[in-house]
Design a protein around this motif. Structure first.
Motif, PDB file in Angstrom:
ATOM      1  N   ALA A   1       0.834  -1.204   0.000  1.00 28.70           N
ATOM      2  CA  ALA A   1       0.000   0.000   0.000  1.00 28.70           C
ATOM      3  C   ALA A   1       0.868   1.254   0.000  1.00 28.70           C
ATOM      4  CB  ALA A   1      -0.932  -0.006   1.212  1.00 28.70           C
ATOM      5  N   LEU A   2       1.908   1.249   0.840  1.00 31.33           N
ATOM      6  CA  LEU A   2       2.800   2.400   0.900  1.00 31.33           C
ATOM      7  C   LEU A   2       3.548   2.568  -0.421  1.00 31.33           C
ATOM      8  CD1 LEU A   2       4.003   4.656   2.628  1.00 31.33           C
ATOM      9  CD2 LEU A   2       5.724   3.029   3.449  1.00 31.33           C
ATOM     10  N   ASP A   3       3.939   1.456  -1.028  1.00 35.34           N
ATOM     11  CA  ASP A   3       4.642   1.530  -2.303  1.00 35.34           C
ATOM     12  C   ASP A   3       3.749   2.131  -3.386  1.00 35.34           C
ATOM     13  OD1 ASP A   3       7.008   0.721  -4.025  1.00 35.34           O
ATOM     14  OD2 ASP A   3       5.404  -0.378  -5.027  1.00 35.34           O
ATOM     15  N   SER A   4       2.465   1.787  -3.379  1.00 36.64           N
ATOM     16  CA  SER A   4       1.537   2.335  -4.373  1.00 36.64           C
ATOM     17  C   SER A   4       1.386   3.837  -4.208  1.00 36.64           C
ATOM     18  CB  SER A   4       0.170   1.655  -4.253  1.00 36.64           C
ATOM     19  OG  SER A   4       0.283   0.267  -4.473  1.00 36.64           O
ATOM     20  N   ILE A   5       1.321   4.299  -2.956  1.00 38.31           N
ATOM     21  CA  ILE A   5       1.182   5.735  -2.705  1.00 38.31           C
ATOM     22  C   ILE A   5       2.445   6.477  -3.140  1.00 38.31           C
ATOM     23  CG2 ILE A   5       0.890   7.473  -0.904  1.00 38.31           C
ATOM     24  CD1 ILE A   5      -0.771   5.392   0.634  1.00 38.31           C
ATOM     25  N   ILE A   6       3.596   5.927  -2.797  1.00 38.51           N
ATOM     26  CA  ILE A   6       4.858   6.588  -3.143  1.00 38.51           C
ATOM     27  C   ILE A   6       5.052   6.609  -4.661  1.00 38.51           C
ATOM     28  CG2 ILE A   6       7.363   6.431  -2.944  1.00 38.51           C
ATOM     29  CD1 ILE A   6       6.026   7.466  -0.446  1.00 38.51           C
TER      30      ILE A   6
ATOM     31  N   THR B   1      -1.705  13.168   1.760  1.00 43.15           N
ATOM     32  CA  THR B   1      -2.407  11.891   1.599  1.00 43.15           C
ATOM     33  C   THR B   1      -2.775  11.341   2.973  1.00 43.15           C
ATOM     34  OG1 THR B   1      -1.118  11.449  -0.399  1.00 43.15           O
ATOM     35  CG2 THR B   1      -2.269   9.583   0.610  1.00 43.15           C
ATOM     36  N   PRO B   2      -4.080  11.223   3.295  1.00 45.15           N
ATOM     37  CA  PRO B   2      -4.475  10.755   4.634  1.00 45.15           C
ATOM     38  C   PRO B   2      -3.928   9.381   4.979  1.00 45.15           C
ATOM     39  CG  PRO B   2      -6.343  11.696   3.448  1.00 45.15           C
ATOM     40  CD  PRO B   2      -5.232  11.567   2.461  1.00 45.15           C
ATOM     41  N   GLY B   3      -3.842   8.477   4.033  1.00 44.29           N
ATOM     42  CA  GLY B   3      -3.384   7.131   4.329  1.00 44.29           C
ATOM     43  C   GLY B   3      -1.963   7.064   4.822  1.00 44.29           C
TER      44      GLY B   3
ATOM     45  N   ASP C   1      -1.789   9.785   8.520  1.00 48.01           N
ATOM     46  CA  ASP C   1      -2.457   9.264   9.712  1.00 48.01           C
ATOM     47  C   ASP C   1      -1.604   8.253  10.458  1.00 48.01           C
ATOM     48  OD1 ASP C   1      -4.533  10.858   9.008  1.00 48.01           O
ATOM     49  OD2 ASP C   1      -5.827   9.250   8.235  1.00 48.01           O
ATOM     50  N   PHE C   2      -0.744   7.529   9.760  1.00 46.74           N
ATOM     51  CA  PHE C   2       0.126   6.551  10.399  1.00 46.74           C
ATOM     52  C   PHE C   2       1.452   7.157  10.842  1.00 46.74           C
ATOM     53  CE2 PHE C   2      -2.724   3.701   8.162  1.00 46.74           C
ATOM     54  CZ  PHE C   2      -2.900   2.680   9.080  1.00 46.74           C
ATOM     55  N   GLY C   3       1.629   8.439  10.638  1.00 42.82           N
ATOM     56  CA  GLY C   3       2.852   9.093  11.072  1.00 42.82           C
ATOM     57  C   GLY C   3       4.069   8.753  10.235  1.00 42.82           C
TER      58      GLY C   3
END
Length: 646
Positions: free
Chosen positions: A4-9, A201-203, A206-208
């Protein structure tokens, strides 16, 4: 979470930027240099990192396709004819505006503008354009409708060029060269863009999770350089760039040339005999300084037409090697010369362009002699000696063949690791994994034993061009085949094996920080930035730009070599490439395999007669179980145990 993080980045880091004019805007080329940034997440042994990959892309900066044609041809292209076929591929896929309609082009017409009709009307009558149209030029063809349209009416918007010519590619490379400091500033801007998108990006917020603005700092060490032995028990003096000169020094093992000849594939007006005699005189003089001996001071010179390659080389077949003078860099002529020499006559050849035979070119002559010496069994230097009998093997696969098949090259050492032999295997199209390794390894062990009379205690297998998804297949098929090949020689023979995979297709770069960012010194090794058991190594000196390290992945190791021993062995092999006098980016056996896979494309005709046919089934992606012949490609028995591919 990682995916998920890779997709956002990835979505955050995808953007382009244009450099200033002095680094990328040139109307004469028809394009500007834009940097395309791609970001992704890498989970490594030392932490989680954002990897930013930057590619230089050619983006159109002219108004019409006609302007693009003038830039491509560097002037007026002239009337419709064969010359325009080279520009046809550059037009395909372009999105243009004709009037107020956006269309995609599908190439050029073969006839001129003035000879074309649309519904019985001429091109000028159909489009009623007030622009000045060149009626001798071809027209562009609109995809789907196949409607011709004048190049002057095809308006261009900035877009990626589908293809560029050779000289345009050289311009792109020259304009995209950045110093370490310039690349650092560009990456800092890319990181700021990623930080901005992640903060919004909230995703992520929110996780810092935050992205640092600093480049990753890693520890590295510099390997000691080997002693480079030359002839007469002398040693090369290495400079800080890991290179040396061979002026007034002899080669470690120089060849003895009894008879040689010159085949000239052009007219006497283009290349007079006096010019060739002067060139051969300089060749012999430089060879004498390097330790090579020529019995003939005046070789036989034969002029021939380009369509008489076999007849010409056949008349000179008694020569130890033939110097072939070619009029251009024609791939077809070069390929025919090598095909005849490799597969039919068994003669060593060395091609040289006609323009390189003019005047005094000492460095070029030295480079030619290094290649000739290597092909004839000589040895430029001796950079290392393994502590115990070792067989070095390297393999590569080339998929860009003109006849729709892939070519796998397989090379192996026939001495302590300085001289190699090789063969080529024809594969089904796009097949990367080398089948029937047992047959190849058995053959390599027999040839190695014939020359050394020693059975190797360990085998070092270097593999190029393997992705992460293919690692399991390499271990399961190629490594198991290697072990079976050893059993075919002797059922009790179990050598220790080291399997290493080398990669150059990655975006990792290292710079050393002093008062300013600089390239790493040759021999720099970094072990932190890996997700597997591997290391990055900068073995060479970057001539321009930022040096790109080679990533080595150790997938199997039953030898007694430690990690430091593997680093030193890999670095020492980078000094063993015999046709240059400097350290290269990868171990020399991998370069041999790469060269052989390229040369092997001209050899594909019939199965090699030394080993039997064998068949394999296509992979699952082919969705059919049809069998295809996979066999060794022919090479003449005179060249079988030599480095003819250099």
């Amino acid at each position: 979470m990682e995916f998920a993080l890779d997709s956002i980045i990835r979505s955050a880091g995808a953007y382009t930027e244009t450099l200033d004019k002095q680094h990328g805007d040139d109307k004469a080329t028809g394009f500007s240099v834009h940097w395309e940034h791609r970001a992704s997440v890498r989970v490594l042994r030392s932490g989680v990192y954002v990897a930013i990959n930057a590619h230089a892309r050619p983006i159109t900066n002219v108004k019409t396709v006609a302007d693009l044609a003038r830039a491509f041809f560097r002037g007026n292209p002239g009337p419709a004819g064969p010359a325009w076929t080279r520009f046809d591929a550059n037009v395909r896929g372009l999105r243009v505006c004709v009037g107020s309609t956006y269309v995609v082009l599908n190439g050029l017409t073969t006839r001129a503008h003035r000879d074309l009709r649309i519904n019985g009307s001429s091109i000028d009558e159909h489009y009623k354009s007030t622009d000045s149209l060149d009626s001798a030029w071809p027209c562009a063809v609109i995809a789907h409708t196949n409607t011709p349209v004048p190049l002057e009416l095809c308006k261009l918007e900035p877009q990626l060029l589908p293809r560029i010519s050779g000289w345009q590619r050289m311009k792109l490379m020259a304009q995209s060269v950045l110093s370490p400091t310039q690349r650092q500033h560009m990456l800092e801007r890319a990181v700021q863009h990623v930080q901005k998108v992640c903060a919004e990006t909230p995703g992520v917020s929110d996780f810092g999770i935050t992205v640092s603005s600093e480049l990753a700092r890693v520890e590295a060490r510099v390997l000691p350089r080997p002693r480079i032995s030359l002839g007469s028990s002398t040693f090369a003096q290495l400079d800080p760039h890991a290179s040396w000169t061979i002026d007034r020094q002899t080669l470690y093992k120089a060849a003895h040339i009894r008879k040689w000849a010159i085949a000239v594939f052009c007219s006497k007006q283009q290349c007079p005999e006096s010019q060739l005699l002067a060139f051969s005189k300089q060749l012999i003089k430089t060879a004498h300084e390097l330790g090579l001996s020529f019995d003939e001071s005046k070789p036989q010179i034969t002029y021939a037409q380009t369509n008489r390659v076999y007849d010409t080389l056949h008349t000179l077949r008694d020569a130890q090697f033939i110097l072939c003078v070619v009029p251009s860099t024609s791939v077809s002529l070069y390929g025919e010369i090598k095909r005849v020499a490799y597969t039919q006559l068994g003669i060593h050849t060395q091609c040289v362009n006609i323009r390189n035979t003019k005047g005094s070119r000492t460095k070029l002559v030295e480079a030619l002699l290094l290649k000739i010496n290597t092909k004839l069994g000589g040895q430029t230097t001796n950079s290392f000696q393994p502590s115990e009998p070792t067989l070095y093997i390297a393999a590569d696969v080339c998929h860009t063949t003109e006849i729709g098949v892939s070519v796998a090259s397989f090379v192996w050492s026939i001495d302590s690791g300085q001289t190699f032999a090789g063969t080529v295997v024809q594969h089904p199209k796009r097949q990367e994994i080398i089948e029937n390794m047992d047959v190849l390894v058995r053959h390599a062990l027999r040839v190695h034993y014939k020359h050394t009379r020693v059975k190797p205690v360990q085998i070092v297998y270097l593999r190029d061009g393997v992705s992460d998804s293919q690692l399991g297949d390499v271990r399961r098929i190629e490594l198991d085949g290697l072990m079976r090949g050893c059993k075919l020689v002797d059922s009790t023979y179990e050598p220790r094996v080291l399997l290493m995979i080398a990669r150059k297709r990655h975006c990792t770069r290292f710079v050393q920080q002093s008062s300013n960012f600089e390239n790493c010194v040759p021999g720099t090794v970094v072990t932190q930035m890996t997700s597997h058991n591997g290391f990055h190594m900068v073995a060479h000196h970057a001539i321009h730009g930022v040096s790109k390290p080679t990533y080595f992945l150790i997938t199997h190791n039953t030898t007694q070599m430690s990690e430091a021993d593997i680093h030193n062995m890999s670095y020492n092999l980078c000094f063993a490439y015999p046709i240059v006098t400097r350290a290269v980016t990868m171990p020399a056996p991998l370069y041999y395999a790469h060269r052989l896979s390229g040369k092997g494309r001209v050899q594909i005709n019939a199965p090699f007669d030394m080993l039997p046919y064998f068949t394999v089934k296509k992979n699952a992606k082919a969705k059919r179980a049809a069998e295809e012949d996979v066999h060794l490609v022919p090479v003449h028995h005179n060249l079988a145990d030599s480095m003819y591919f250099m």
